[in-house]
Design a protein around this motif. Structure first.
Motif, short mmCIF file in Angstrom:
data_model
loop_
_atom_site.label_atom_id
_atom_site.label_comp_id
_atom_site.label_asym_id
_atom_site.label_seq_id
_atom_site.Cartn_x
_atom_site.Cartn_y
_atom_site.Cartn_z
N THR A 67 -21.28 10.98 0.43
CA THR A 67 -20.06 11.53 1.30
C THR A 67 -20.59 12.27 2.41
OG1 THR A 67 -19.13 13.11 -0.24
CG2 THR A 67 -18.45 10.74 -0.10
N ASN A 68 -21.52 13.39 1.96
CA ASN A 68 -21.55 14.56 3.01
C ASN A 68 -22.66 13.79 3.98
OD1 ASN A 68 -20.60 16.41 1.64
ND2 ASN A 68 -22.25 16.95 0.16
N LEU A 69 -23.32 12.68 3.51
CA LEU A 69 -24.01 12.16 4.58
C LEU A 69 -23.40 11.36 5.49
CD1 LEU A 69 -27.35 11.42 5.02
CD2 LEU A 69 -26.53 9.04 3.94
N ASP A 101 -12.49 9.76 -0.11
CA ASP A 101 -13.92 9.36 -0.27
C ASP A 101 -14.52 8.03 -1.02
OD1 ASP A 101 -14.48 11.66 0.96
OD2 ASP A 101 -14.65 13.06 -0.85
N THR A 102 -13.54 7.84 -2.00
CA THR A 102 -14.13 6.52 -2.70
C THR A 102 -13.98 5.43 -1.82
OG1 THR A 102 -13.39 7.25 -4.88
CG2 THR A 102 -13.52 4.96 -4.67
N MET A 103 -13.03 5.08 -1.18
CA MET A 103 -12.77 4.12 -0.28
C MET A 103 -13.93 4.17 0.97
SD MET A 103 -10.74 2.22 -1.44
CE MET A 103 -10.72 0.84 -0.41
N LEU A 104 -14.18 5.48 1.39
CA LEU A 104 -15.10 5.58 2.59
C LEU A 104 -16.48 5.21 1.82
CD1 LEU A 104 -16.25 6.72 5.23
CD2 LEU A 104 -16.65 8.80 3.77
N VAL A 105 -16.96 5.53 0.63
CA VAL A 105 -18.24 5.07 0.15
C VAL A 105 -18.07 3.59 -0.18
CG1 VAL A 105 -19.76 5.07 -1.81
CG2 VAL A 105 -18.77 7.18 -0.66
N SER A 106 -17.11 3.01 -0.62
CA SER A 106 -16.84 1.49 -0.83
C SER A 106 -17.01 0.77 0.35
CB SER A 106 -15.49 1.32 -1.50
OG SER A 106 -15.41 1.85 -2.47
N ARG A 107 -16.64 1.22 1.43
CA ARG A 107 -16.87 0.42 2.94
C ARG A 107 -18.25 0.45 3.04
NH1 ARG A 107 -15.29 2.96 8.57
NH2 ARG A 107 -15.90 1.21 9.90
N LEU A 108 -18.92 1.84 2.70
CA LEU A 108 -20.41 1.79 3.21
C LEU A 108 -21.06 0.85 2.44
CD1 LEU A 108 -22.85 3.77 4.35
CD2 LEU A 108 -22.76 4.86 2.44
N GLY A 113 -22.06 10.29 10.69
CA GLY A 113 -21.10 9.52 11.07
C GLY A 113 -21.30 8.14 10.59
N PHE A 114 -20.14 7.35 10.29
CA PHE A 114 -20.36 6.09 9.50
C PHE A 114 -21.27 5.02 10.04
CE2 PHE A 114 -19.23 1.84 8.09
CZ PHE A 114 -18.90 1.97 6.89
N ASN A 115 -21.29 4.71 11.35
CA ASN A 115 -22.20 3.76 11.83
C ASN A 115 -23.59 4.21 11.70
OD1 ASN A 115 -20.03 1.88 12.30
ND2 ASN A 115 -19.84 2.93 14.51
N ASN A 116 -23.84 5.28 11.87
CA ASN A 116 -25.24 5.91 12.08
C ASN A 116 -25.62 5.82 10.49
OD1 ASN A 116 -27.65 7.05 12.60
ND2 ASN A 116 -26.70 9.10 13.22
N ALA A 117 -24.90 6.29 9.46
CA ALA A 117 -25.30 6.23 8.24
C ALA A 117 -25.69 4.72 7.72
CB ALA A 117 -24.22 6.86 7.50
N VAL A 118 -24.93 3.92 8.25
CA VAL A 118 -25.10 2.51 7.89
C VAL A 118 -26.66 2.02 8.43
CG1 VAL A 118 -24.46 0.18 8.28
CG2 VAL A 118 -22.54 1.90 7.46
N GLU A 119 -26.87 2.34 9.74
CA GLU A 119 -28.03 2.00 10.47
C GLU A 119 -29.32 2.65 9.85
OE1 GLU A 119 -28.37 -0.47 12.64
OE2 GLU A 119 -26.41 -0.65 12.44
#
Length: 341
Positions: A116-118, A149-156, A123-129
């Motif tokens: 989650t810190n990452l 946080d759980t839903m954020l990581v789930s989306r990731l 930023g979400f898109n940058n982390a995915v890339e």
């Protein structure tokens, strides 16, 4: 002059956060073969087999994903998923690190909080890339106590799995709820609806190895002896508890690892019970980073198993606090053993 953690102000560039996502040093040399299952707990041997099989699947999927089609495009293949569920100290992180070591590079390993810190730092898109080229993402201590946080990581994880990244996670079941472990697994699967069909929950039972046949929490050291030991220990730090807690509030949790980097042993004076949730959660993160680095801890004041109030230990973050206590006790016993020798 005695070195203090409160005098340290580390900076960690965001682009280094991915590069440092590897298992803690204590897990540098672990493997499936080095995991010693408790003969009284058959689920442990079964979990080793499942984890080793999963490692093989990660390699197969990675080869398939990277194989170009006739048109030069990567194949659309989803990653695999494994969820290791069990109590404290049963070797789940050992198995998680073993999967990491067996997987082809690039790959990443981090706690739920570090992930989650990452995302927060990049930023979400940058982390995915940055993570989408991985063969596997290993997440230790997946947590369900913070819905956001759980839903954020789930989306990731949904995004990464669709790109062929395999995911393996661990989570703790409270000691008093071992019979409800399957419900914890189902909660996890419900939270990550799009990944639920590929995650296989695997139970790992057994007592906390950190405390098997060990005495209760060590008695706190006297203030005078604490200072004496800190002064005599090369590379150590000595901090007053409240001052350290105040300093932690000024740092992003992603910097706690850098805060203790190179420290041989941590000494903390005047430790007392805390009843502020925000303060307690910072202690949890610090305990995790100290444990990752195998940094001994010695305190004066209250015993380390009394640092969180009874109300906190019965609240929604109970798992976090029990894990922190387990790890701090292991580190305090480590210091006591070194002193005795």
């Amino acid at each position: 002059m005695q070195v203090r953690l409160v005098d340290r102000h580390p900076e960690v560039p965001a682009d280094q956060l991915v590069a440092q996502m590897v298992p803690p040093p204590m897990f540098d040399e672990v493997s499936f073969a080095s995991y010693i299952p408790d003969p009284k707990e058959p689920s442990q041997a079964a979990a080793v087999r499942k984890a080793e099989d999963f490692g093989g699947r990660v390699a197969e999927i990675n080869r398939a994903v990277n194989k170009k089609s006739l048109f030069g495009k990567r194949k659309a293949i989803s990653g695999a998923g494994l969820y290791l569920d069990g109590g404290f100290g049963v070797g789940k992180t050992h198995l998680l690190a073993s999967i990491f070591h067996s997987a082809p590079a690039p790959k990443s390993f981090g706690t739920f909080g570090e992930v989650t810190n990452l995302v927060g730092a990049l930023g979400f898109n940058n982390a995915v890339e940055r993570l989408s080229a991985n063969s596997v993402l290993c997440i230790d201590e997946f947590e369900l106590d913070d819905p956001g946080d759980t839903m954020l990581v789930s989306r990731l994880l949904t995004e990464l799995s669709a790109r062929g990244v395999s995911i393996v996670a661990t989570s703790n079941t409270l000691p008093g709820q071992l019979g409800e472990g399957r419900f914890a697994a189902q909660d996890f699967l419900r939270e990550i609806k799009k990944l639920g069909s590929i995650f296989e929950p695997v139970r790992v039972d057994g007592p906390d190895y950190r405390h098997r046949d060990l005495p209760p929490a060590p008695e706190p050291t006297s203030p005078e002896l604490l200072t004496e030991r800190a002064t005599a220990t090369t590379g150590s730090t000595l901090d007053e508890f409240d001052a350290l807690l105040k300093h932690l509030s000024t740092l992003h949790p992603s910097k706690y690892g850098a805060l203790i980097s190179g420290v041989s042993s941590v000494f903390i004076s005047n430790v007392h019970q805390v009843d502020d949730q925000a303060v307690a959660l910072r202690i949890v993160v610090l305990a995790d980073r100290l444990y990752d680095a195998s940094t001994p801890v010695t305190v004066s004041g209250v015993k380390l198993d009394e640092v969180f109030s009874p109300e906190m230990l019965e609240g929604g973050y109970r798992k976090k606090y029990l894990r922190a206590i387990s790890r701090l006790l292991a580190l305090s016993r480590f210091e006591a053993a070194e002193t005795a020798s």
